[in-house]
Design a protein around this motif. Structure first.
Motif, PDB file in Angstrom:
ATOM      1  N   LEU A 262       0.829  -1.206   0.000  1.00 38.71           N
ATOM      2  CA  LEU A 262       0.000   0.000   0.000  1.00 38.71           C
ATOM      3  C   LEU A 262       0.858   1.249   0.000  1.00 38.71           C
ATOM      4  CD1 LEU A 262      -2.717   1.463   0.242  1.00 38.71           C
ATOM      5  CD2 LEU A 262      -2.550   1.153   2.723  1.00 38.71           C
ATOM      6  N   TRP A 263       1.934   1.278   0.809  1.00 38.92           N
ATOM      7  CA  TRP A 263       2.785   2.469   0.864  1.00 38.92           C
ATOM      8  C   TRP A 263       3.437   2.730  -0.488  1.00 38.92           C
ATOM      9  CZ3 TRP A 263       0.088   3.082   4.616  1.00 38.92           C
ATOM     10  CH2 TRP A 263       0.108   2.336   5.793  1.00 38.92           C
ATOM     11  N   LYS A 264       3.873   1.682  -1.182  1.00 43.85           N
ATOM     12  CA  LYS A 264       4.490   1.870  -2.501  1.00 43.85           C
ATOM     13  C   LYS A 264       3.451   2.350  -3.512  1.00 43.85           C
ATOM     14  CE  LYS A 264       8.155  -1.574  -1.895  1.00 43.85           C
ATOM     15  NZ  LYS A 264       8.748  -2.835  -2.410  1.00 43.85           N
ATOM     16  N   GLN A 265       2.230   1.839  -3.396  1.00 43.76           N
ATOM     17  CA  GLN A 265       1.188   2.269  -4.325  1.00 43.76           C
ATOM     18  C   GLN A 265       0.825   3.734  -4.111  1.00 43.76           C
ATOM     19  OE1 GLN A 265       0.561   0.101  -6.506  1.00 43.76           O
ATOM     20  NE2 GLN A 265      -1.367   0.572  -7.534  1.00 43.76           N
ATOM     21  N   ILE A 266       0.792   4.162  -2.863  1.00 46.27           N
ATOM     22  CA  ILE A 266       0.516   5.575  -2.579  1.00 46.27           C
ATOM     23  C   ILE A 266       1.631   6.463  -3.125  1.00 46.27           C
ATOM     24  CG2 ILE A 266       0.212   7.266  -0.730  1.00 46.27           C
ATOM     25  CD1 ILE A 266      -1.119   5.118   0.928  1.00 46.27           C
TER      26      ILE A 266
ATOM     27  N   ASN B   8      11.751  11.851   7.893  1.00 46.91           N
ATOM     28  CA  ASN B   8      10.805  11.090   7.077  1.00 46.91           C
ATOM     29  C   ASN B   8       9.575  10.756   7.913  1.00 46.91           C
ATOM     30  OD1 ASN B   8       9.614   9.533   5.041  1.00 46.91           O
ATOM     31  ND2 ASN B   8      10.661   7.680   5.714  1.00 46.91           N
ATOM     32  N   PHE B   9       8.433  11.336   7.546  1.00 50.29           N
ATOM     33  CA  PHE B   9       7.179  11.066   8.246  1.00 50.29           C
ATOM     34  C   PHE B   9       6.280  10.128   7.451  1.00 50.29           C
ATOM     35  CE2 PHE B   9       8.437  15.069  10.287  1.00 50.29           C
ATOM     36  CZ  PHE B   9       8.270  14.723  11.620  1.00 50.29           C
ATOM     37  N   LEU B  10       6.876   9.370   6.539  1.00 52.31           N
ATOM     38  CA  LEU B  10       6.129   8.371   5.791  1.00 52.31           C
ATOM     39  C   LEU B  10       6.144   7.029   6.518  1.00 52.31           C
ATOM     40  CD1 LEU B  10       7.397   8.981   2.136  1.00 52.31           C
ATOM     41  CD2 LEU B  10       5.171   9.612   3.061  1.00 52.31           C
TER      42      LEU B  10
ATOM     43  N   TYR C 195      -9.419  10.790   1.961  1.00 52.21           N
ATOM     44  CA  TYR C 195     -10.373  11.787   2.439  1.00 52.21           C
ATOM     45  C   TYR C 195     -11.790  11.222   2.474  1.00 52.21           C
ATOM     46  CZ  TYR C 195     -13.605  15.707   2.091  1.00 52.21           C
ATOM     47  OH  TYR C 195     -14.677  16.559   2.269  1.00 52.21           O
ATOM     48  N   LEU C 196     -12.209  10.529   1.412  1.00 49.24           N
ATOM     49  CA  LEU C 196     -13.551   9.963   1.380  1.00 49.24           C
ATOM     50  C   LEU C 196     -13.727   8.880   2.430  1.00 49.24           C
ATOM     51  CD1 LEU C 196     -14.184   9.709  -2.475  1.00 49.24           C
ATOM     52  CD2 LEU C 196     -15.092  11.406  -0.870  1.00 49.24           C
TER      53      LEU C 196
ATOM     54  N   VAL D 262      -4.399   7.392   8.230  1.00 49.92           N
ATOM     55  CA  VAL D 262      -3.110   6.858   7.785  1.00 49.92           C
ATOM     56  C   VAL D 262      -2.925   7.080   6.288  1.00 49.92           C
ATOM     57  CG1 VAL D 262      -1.689   4.786   7.626  1.00 49.92           C
ATOM     58  CG2 VAL D 262      -3.118   5.154   9.636  1.00 49.92           C
ATOM     59  N   ILE D 263      -3.923   6.722   5.490  1.00 51.18           N
ATOM     60  CA  ILE D 263      -3.814   6.869   4.036  1.00 51.18           C
ATOM     61  C   ILE D 263      -3.765   8.335   3.646  1.00 51.18           C
ATOM     62  CG2 ILE D 263      -4.982   6.414   1.844  1.00 51.18           C
ATOM     63  CD1 ILE D 263      -6.059   3.853   3.042  1.00 51.18           C
ATOM     64  N   PHE D 264      -4.601   9.159   4.268  1.00 52.84           N
ATOM     65  CA  PHE D 264      -4.607  10.584   3.943  1.00 52.84           C
ATOM     66  C   PHE D 264      -3.267  11.220   4.296  1.00 52.84           C
ATOM     67  CE2 PHE D 264      -5.426  15.048   4.916  1.00 52.84           C
ATOM     68  CZ  PHE D 264      -6.139  15.452   3.796  1.00 52.84           C
ATOM     69  N   SER D 265      -2.701  10.904   5.449  1.00 50.13           N
ATOM     70  CA  SER D 265      -1.411  11.472   5.850  1.00 50.13           C
ATOM     71  C   SER D 265      -0.298  11.035   4.909  1.00 50.13           C
ATOM     72  CB  SER D 265      -1.080  11.050   7.286  1.00 50.13           C
ATOM     73  OG  SER D 265      -2.073  11.482   8.180  1.00 50.13           O
TER      74      SER D 265
END
Length: 495
Positions: A265-269, A465-467, A281-282, A287-290
């Motif tokens: 998921l992190w690589k896809q983002i 790094n805040f990822l 957002y939706l 976590v995903i939005f950040s």
């Protein structure tokens, strides 16, 4: 006649032999456990998706030759969806639902006054109101919405006259611009297509089924192997939830499902941050939005116009605020880098007079930094004629975009031979043959190393790094900084 039958039965039982009586009782016990499947005592289904005994909202989804029926509860639908809460409310129904209540008085019951009175009292109860929803096929939309009709068919009695729906501002369900790029990238990845993805009707039925499953706390049927397919399914389900005001219920399920992919998921983002920014957002996924916001701010202004056309204004306010904070931090670091200098053994700043070689090293570093962080000059076309021998010159090239300084700061944060390496320093010294000696080269390279060490400490705040993505472990080389910190007050749905 009944009393005679009872007396006859009792006398017959007394006259029977004990062995016959015991055998008869055993036979009756066996008959008691006999299955009545399909008989008059068969209990109908009372579980999702058809609650035959307790359901009061019938939903029929029909597209082409495919049809799905649901018999659900108004209470649960109203709690999970603002659409159903408004459509089944007493104010909207206006008491019209009483005449369409489930159940009717048969001719046999009408012969008995007691039975008729009991049935009439049940019909008069307001909690026996029934509702029926069908897909509105009169509007050519990508995802048709449900419209309320009078209860009919085998479940509810009534006519087929459609009831007008409350006026609702229909949200944009397609969002084509934001998600189309990801869909194109998904197809480019040669993702195997299933039948559900090839048939839009299957997609719609799947989304509606997942929506109702989530309402009843069942896990949605989403792809758990291919994250690209899971993204498409989650996006489509969130769009449907947005239509029915159910984001607060569906969002956490989407968040939980996608977070199971973890590293993928992190690589896809990191590949498609604008798409996942809107998805987060939706779904109201912090976590995903950040994660997506850190990428978007780091890549700014790349994709700025695209984001403004797809995201609400209050979300863009958050993005632009974070961009301003990052630019302010960059300006502070940039000022310190330009003021960076070396000193002589006496503690004086180097100048061309007291330490020419060291001053040359400082000048080279400043020139390299300015050249890589300043946009190229715009060419001057004022004196160039637009017409030459009757021919119109081609249009002028666009103004060059400002460079993304994140890559330069990452090089400085790495230090060592990442920039201004040995060969480059050697070529620079050879520009003046009198200055190029083995001793000067050794001294020049040593003093440049001191400058690099001081510069690395200056850019350390930009190297945070805040990822969730581990840049070192996952081998990802990003050309921008990821030091944007997203706090609780930055989530737009909490405002």
């Amino acid at each position: 006649m009944v009393s005679y039958s009872e007396v006859g039965d009792r006398s017959l039982a007394v006259r029977r032999a004990p062995s016959v009586s015991s055998r008869t009782s055993t036979t009756r016990q066996r008959r008691h456990h006999r299955s009545h499947h399909g008989g008059s005592s068969y209990q109908p289904q009372n579980d999702f998706p058809v609650f035959s005994n307790t359901g009061d909202v019938e939903i029929v989804l029909q597209t082409g030759a495919k049809e799905q029926r649901y018999l659900l509860h108004r209470l649960i639908l109203a709690q999970c969806s603002g659409f159903f809460e408004a459509g089944t409310s007493h104010q909207w129904c206006g008491g019209q639902g009483d005449q369409h209540a489930l159940g009717s008085i048969s001719e046999t019951d009408s012969a008995s006054g007691t039975a008729a009175g009991s049935s009439a009292s049940k019909l008069a109860e307001p909690d026996k109101r029934r509702w029926r929803y069908e897909l509105d096929k009169s509007v050519d939309d990508e995802v048709p919405m449900l419209v309320q009709k009078n209860p009919s068919t085998s479940l509810f009695g009534g006519d087929q006259t459609p009831r007008s729906q409350p006026s609702r501002t229909r949200p944009a369900t397609s969002s084509p611009g934001l998600f189309r790029s990801s869909a194109a990238n998904v197809s480019a990845m040669h993702v195997p297509h299933t039948q559900a993805l090839d048939d839009p009707a299957n997609d719609m039925l799947r989304d509606y089924d997942n929506l109702f499953r989530i309402f009843y706390n069942y896990s949605p049927a989403l792809d758990v192997v291919n994250i690209a397919n899971a993204y498409i399914e989650c996006k489509s389900l969130l769009q449907l939830a947005d239509m029915y005001d159910a984001q607060g219920v569906v969002g956490p399920r989407i968040d939980h499902h996608l977070l199971q992919f973890q590293g993928r998921l992190w690589k896809q983002i990191a590949k498609y941050p604008p798409s996942y920014l809107k998805l987060g957002y939706l779904a109201r996924s912090k976590v995903i939005f950040s994660e997506a916001l850190v990428h978007v701010v780091g890549q700014w202004p790349s994709g700025a116009n695209h984001l403004r056309s797809q995201l609400p204004e209050h979300v863009m306010d958050v993005v632009e605020d974070k961009v301003d904070e990052l630019e302010e931090l960059k300006n502070k670091v940039e000022g310190k880098l330009f003021r960076l200098t070396l000193t002589t053994p006496r503690g004086e700043r180097v100048t061309p007079l007291n330490a020419h070689l060291e001053w040359t090293a400082v000048s080279l570093f400043r020139q390299w930094f300015a050249e890589n962080t300043t946009p190229p000059p715009t060419p001057n076309h004022k004196d160039v004629p637009r017409m030459t021998d009757g021919r119109v010159q081609p249009p002028l090239p666009p103004t060059p975009r400002p460079p993304n300084t994140g890559r330069i700061y990452r090089l400085i944060g790495t230090g060592g031979s990442a920039y201004l390496a040995h060969d480059e320093l050697k070529r620079f010294l050879k520009l003046r043959p009198d200055d190029y000696t083995r001793e000067n080269m050794r001294r020049f390279e040593k003093r440049m190393g001191e400058i690099k060490n001081m510069a690395r400490e200056i850019v350390r705040p930009l190297m945070r790094n805040f990822l969730e993505l581990d840049l070192g472990r996952d081998g990802v080389n990003l050309g921008y900084v990821t030091c944007t910190k997203v706090e609780e007050r930055d989530f737009p749905w909490d405002q």
